[in-house]
Design a protein around this motif. Structure first.
Motif, PDB file in Angstrom:
ATOM      1  N   MET A   1       0.830  -1.210   0.000  1.00  0.00           N
ATOM      2  CA  MET A   1       0.000   0.000   0.000  1.00  0.00           C
ATOM      3  C   MET A   1       0.864   1.260   0.000  1.00  0.00           C
ATOM      4  SD  MET A   1      -1.349   0.384   3.921  1.00  0.00           S
ATOM      5  CE  MET A   1      -2.020   1.997   3.616  1.00  0.00           C
ATOM      6  N   LYS A   2       0.194   2.356  -0.322  1.00  0.00           N
ATOM      7  CA  LYS A   2       0.910   3.637  -0.332  1.00  0.00           C
ATOM      8  C   LYS A   2       0.796   4.288   1.041  1.00  0.00           C
ATOM      9  CE  LYS A   2      -0.871   4.738  -4.956  1.00  0.00           C
ATOM     10  NZ  LYS A   2      -1.791   5.700  -5.567  1.00  0.00           N
ATOM     11  N   ASN A   3       1.506   5.408   1.237  1.00  0.00           N
ATOM     12  CA  ASN A   3       1.267   6.217   2.434  1.00  0.00           C
ATOM     13  C   ASN A   3      -0.172   6.729   2.375  1.00  0.00           C
ATOM     14  OD1 ASN A   3       4.060   6.522   3.577  1.00  0.00           O
ATOM     15  ND2 ASN A   3       4.422   7.332   1.527  1.00  0.00           N
ATOM     16  N   VAL A   4      -0.724   7.014   3.550  1.00  0.00           N
ATOM     17  CA  VAL A   4      -2.061   7.604   3.616  1.00  0.00           C
ATOM     18  C   VAL A   4      -1.897   8.994   4.219  1.00  0.00           C
ATOM     19  CG1 VAL A   4      -4.334   7.420   4.705  1.00  0.00           C
ATOM     20  CG2 VAL A   4      -3.173   5.351   3.875  1.00  0.00           C
ATOM     21  N   ILE A   5      -2.347  10.001   3.494  1.00  0.00           N
ATOM     22  CA  ILE A   5      -2.141  11.376   3.964  1.00  0.00           C
ATOM     23  C   ILE A   5      -3.475  12.029   4.273  1.00  0.00           C
ATOM     24  CG2 ILE A   5      -1.163  13.632   3.333  1.00  0.00           C
ATOM     25  CD1 ILE A   5       0.387  11.430   1.275  1.00  0.00           C
ATOM     26  N   LEU A   6      -3.627  12.458   5.516  1.00  0.00           N
ATOM     27  CA  LEU A   6      -4.878  13.082   5.938  1.00  0.00           C
ATOM     28  C   LEU A   6      -4.729  14.588   5.893  1.00  0.00           C
ATOM     29  CD1 LEU A   6      -5.698  10.862   9.056  1.00  0.00           C
ATOM     30  CD2 LEU A   6      -6.450  10.538   6.684  1.00  0.00           C
ATOM     31  N   ILE A   7      -5.625  15.234   5.144  1.00  0.00           N
ATOM     32  CA  ILE A   7      -5.605  16.696   5.106  1.00  0.00           C
ATOM     33  C   ILE A   7      -6.957  17.221   5.564  1.00  0.00           C
ATOM     34  CG2 ILE A   7      -3.909  16.798   3.224  1.00  0.00           C
ATOM     35  CD1 ILE A   7      -6.296  17.681   1.372  1.00  0.00           C
ATOM     36  N   GLY A   8      -6.996  18.510   5.865  1.00  0.00           N
ATOM     37  CA  GLY A   8      -8.259  19.132   6.257  1.00  0.00           C
ATOM     38  C   GLY A   8      -7.986  20.277   7.208  1.00  0.00           C
ATOM     39  N   PHE A   9      -9.057  20.985   7.505  1.00  0.00           N
ATOM     40  CA  PHE A   9      -8.954  22.168   8.356  1.00  0.00           C
ATOM     41  C   PHE A   9      -8.504  21.769   9.769  1.00  0.00           C
ATOM     42  CE2 PHE A   9     -10.387  26.135  10.314  1.00  0.00           C
ATOM     43  CZ  PHE A   9     -10.186  27.047   9.284  1.00  0.00           C
ATOM     44  N   MET A  10      -7.934  22.735  10.483  1.00  0.00           N
ATOM     45  CA  MET A  10      -7.622  22.522  11.903  1.00  0.00           C
ATOM     46  C   MET A  10      -8.900  22.042  12.604  1.00  0.00           C
ATOM     47  SD  MET A  10      -5.710  26.199  12.423  1.00  0.00           S
ATOM     48  CE  MET A  10      -6.516  27.021  11.051  1.00  0.00           C
ATOM     49  N   GLY A  11      -8.776  21.027  13.425  1.00  0.00           N
ATOM     50  CA  GLY A  11      -9.949  20.545  14.151  1.00  0.00           C
ATOM     51  C   GLY A  11     -10.797  19.545  13.373  1.00  0.00           C
ATOM     52  N   SER A  12     -10.348  19.154  12.184  1.00  0.00           N
ATOM     53  CA  SER A  12     -11.163  18.207  11.406  1.00  0.00           C
ATOM     54  C   SER A  12     -10.942  16.766  11.863  1.00  0.00           C
ATOM     55  CB  SER A  12     -10.877  18.349   9.905  1.00  0.00           C
ATOM     56  OG  SER A  12      -9.507  18.134   9.650  1.00  0.00           O
ATOM     57  N   GLY A  13      -9.983  16.543  12.766  1.00  0.00           N
ATOM     58  CA  GLY A  13      -9.807  15.207  13.338  1.00  0.00           C
ATOM     59  C   GLY A  13      -8.670  14.402  12.730  1.00  0.00           C
ATOM     60  N   GLY A  96       1.463   9.553  -1.629  1.00  0.00           N
ATOM     61  CA  GLY A  96       0.451   8.538  -1.338  1.00  0.00           C
ATOM     62  C   GLY A  96      -0.968   8.977  -1.652  1.00  0.00           C
ATOM     63  N   THR A  97      -1.916   8.326  -0.967  1.00  0.00           N
ATOM     64  CA  THR A  97      -3.337   8.623  -1.176  1.00  0.00           C
ATOM     65  C   THR A  97      -3.732   9.759  -0.236  1.00  0.00           C
ATOM     66  OG1 THR A  97      -3.660   6.274  -1.567  1.00  0.00           O
ATOM     67  CG2 THR A  97      -5.639   7.597  -1.222  1.00  0.00           C
ATOM     68  N   VAL A  98      -4.221  10.840  -0.812  1.00  0.00           N
ATOM     69  CA  VAL A  98      -4.560  12.017  -0.002  1.00  0.00           C
ATOM     70  C   VAL A  98      -6.063  12.015   0.294  1.00  0.00           C
ATOM     71  CG1 VAL A  98      -4.434  14.536   0.182  1.00  0.00           C
ATOM     72  CG2 VAL A  98      -2.667  13.290  -1.103  1.00  0.00           C
ATOM     73  N   ILE A  99      -6.372  12.064   1.583  1.00  0.00           N
ATOM     74  CA  ILE A  99      -7.765  11.982   2.033  1.00  0.00           C
ATOM     75  C   ILE A  99      -8.147  13.271   2.756  1.00  0.00           C
ATOM     76  CG2 ILE A  99      -9.363  10.698   3.513  1.00  0.00           C
ATOM     77  CD1 ILE A  99      -7.490   8.282   3.095  1.00  0.00           C
ATOM     78  N   TYR A 100      -9.238  13.870   2.307  1.00  0.00           N
ATOM     79  CA  TYR A 100      -9.705  15.124   2.893  1.00  0.00           C
ATOM     80  C   TYR A 100     -10.777  14.830   3.941  1.00  0.00           C
ATOM     81  CZ  TYR A 100     -12.263  19.640   2.983  1.00  0.00           C
ATOM     82  OH  TYR A 100     -12.918  20.802   3.364  1.00  0.00           O
ATOM     83  N   SER A 145      -7.067  16.291  -2.892  1.00  0.00           N
ATOM     84  CA  SER A 145      -7.401  14.948  -2.391  1.00  0.00           C
ATOM     85  C   SER A 145      -8.048  14.060  -3.448  1.00  0.00           C
ATOM     86  CB  SER A 145      -8.376  15.092  -1.213  1.00  0.00           C
ATOM     87  OG  SER A 145      -9.529  15.811  -1.631  1.00  0.00           O
ATOM     88  N   SER A 146      -7.940  12.739  -3.227  1.00  0.00           N
ATOM     89  CA  SER A 146      -8.651  11.817  -4.115  1.00  0.00           C
ATOM     90  C   SER A 146      -9.805  11.123  -3.387  1.00  0.00           C
ATOM     91  CB  SER A 146      -7.693  10.774  -4.698  1.00  0.00           C
ATOM     92  OG  SER A 146      -7.124  10.018  -3.672  1.00  0.00           O
ATOM     93  N   ILE A 147      -9.824  11.216  -2.064  1.00  0.00           N
ATOM     94  CA  ILE A 147     -10.914  10.636  -1.263  1.00  0.00           C
ATOM     95  C   ILE A 147     -11.376  11.709  -0.274  1.00  0.00           C
ATOM     96  CG2 ILE A 147     -11.467   8.913   0.535  1.00  0.00           C
ATOM     97  CD1 ILE A 147      -9.477   7.012  -0.829  1.00  0.00           C
ATOM     98  N   ARG A 148     -12.703  11.838  -0.104  1.00  0.00           N
ATOM     99  CA  ARG A 148     -13.239  12.812   0.873  1.00  0.00           C
ATOM    100  C   ARG A 148     -14.165  12.099   1.832  1.00  0.00           C
ATOM    101  NH1 ARG A 148     -13.214  14.565  -4.876  1.00  0.00           N
ATOM    102  NH2 ARG A 148     -11.079  15.305  -4.733  1.00  0.00           N
ATOM    103  N   VAL A 149     -14.040  12.424   3.116  1.00  0.00           N
ATOM    104  CA  VAL A 149     -14.901  11.812   4.128  1.00  0.00           C
ATOM    105  C   VAL A 149     -15.450  12.913   5.030  1.00  0.00           C
ATOM    106  CG1 VAL A 149     -14.967  10.195   6.083  1.00  0.00           C
ATOM    107  CG2 VAL A 149     -13.559   9.660   4.102  1.00  0.00           C
ATOM    108  N   ARG A 150     -16.775  12.910   5.222  1.00  0.00           N
ATOM    109  CA  ARG A 150     -17.381  13.901   6.133  1.00  0.00           C
ATOM    110  C   ARG A 150     -17.208  13.418   7.573  1.00  0.00           C
ATOM    111  NH1 ARG A 150     -19.259  18.294   3.870  1.00  0.00           N
ATOM    112  NH2 ARG A 150     -18.914  19.028   5.985  1.00  0.00           N
ATOM    113  N   THR A 151     -16.878  14.338   8.447  1.00  0.00           N
ATOM    114  CA  THR A 151     -16.602  13.923   9.827  1.00  0.00           C
ATOM    115  C   THR A 151     -17.643  14.444  10.827  1.00  0.00           C
ATOM    116  OG1 THR A 151     -15.268  15.874  10.342  1.00  0.00           O
ATOM    117  CG2 THR A 151     -14.121  14.025   9.330  1.00  0.00           C
ATOM    118  N   ASP A 152     -18.541  15.304  10.384  1.00  0.00           N
ATOM    119  CA  ASP A 152     -19.504  15.914  11.307  1.00  0.00           C
ATOM    120  C   ASP A 152     -20.325  14.843  12.033  1.00  0.00           C
ATOM    121  OD1 ASP A 152     -19.122  18.770  10.314  1.00  0.00           O
ATOM    122  OD2 ASP A 152     -19.709  17.714   8.487  1.00  0.00           O
TER     123      ASP A 152
END
Ligand code: S3P
Length: 175
Positions: A1-13, A96-100, A145-152
């Motif tokens: 697998m590739k690295n997994v990179i989590l991006i998003g606003f401060m406080g997005s988890g 790697g795979t960038v996830i928002y 990003s190539s993947i987006r996940v809602r966290t609310d």
């Protein structure tokens, strides 16, 4: 697998979700702010105060460059402003795979209330700072990003489970 990179606003988890993913995938998690703080032996707040935001952004780029040749696969929790520079977006995609991790402004307000560790949130009304910065950044996070996940309203475990299933669909963890 590739690295997994989590991006998003401060406080997005990113940090907590990164820790859950690390346990589930059995690979280490690294937080870019913590890596820079360790390298510089200074807090992010101090770096901004002493050298300014541009210098901090240079440090983020340097870190991403140094990770390109690192054989260790990892989850990377990226500082919220890292994708703002185009070079960083390119370097993250190469890595790697960038996830928002998406979160609405109300969720962010609840998670960030009382925080003093983030220079970009200092001064003025917190909700206006969040909404104006988010307005500048939303399109950037989407394009990075190539993947987006809602966290609310979700726990880090729920967010991590969604990420794992998205990675499986994208065949990222069987490679
Ligand atoms: C920043 C986010 C912070 C940190 C710095 C700047 C930003 O990281 O890198 O305070 O510009 O959004 P977190 O997203 O981990 O809080």
């Amino acid at each position: 697998m590739k690295n997994v990179i989590l991006i998003g606003f401060m406080g997005s988890g990113k940090t907590t979700t990164g820790e859950v993913l690390s346990r589930k995938l059995g690979i280490p998690v690294s937080d870019t702010d913590a890596m820079i703080e360790k390298r510089e032996n200074m807090s992010v707040n101090e770096i901004f105060d002493r050298y300014g935001e541009n210098a901090f952004r240079d440090m983020e780029t340097e870190l991403l460059l140094s990770l390109q040749s690192d054989p260790q696969k990892r989850i990377l929790s990226a500082g919220g402003g890292m994708p703002v520079r185009e070079i960083n977006r390119k370097l993250m995609k190469k890595l790697g795979t960038v996830i928002y991790l998406q979160a609405d402004s109300q969720t962010l307000l609840e998670r960030l209330a009382g925080d003093t560790s983030r220079p970009k949130l200092k001064g003025g009304d917190l909700f206006s700072r969040i909404t104006s910065l988010m307005a500048q950044r939303e399109a950037i996070y989407l394009s990075a990003s190539s993947i987006r996940v809602r966290t609310d309203g979700k726990t880090p475990e729920e967010v991590a489970a969604e990420i794992l299933s998205a990675l499986e669909t994208a065949s990222e963890i069987s490679e």
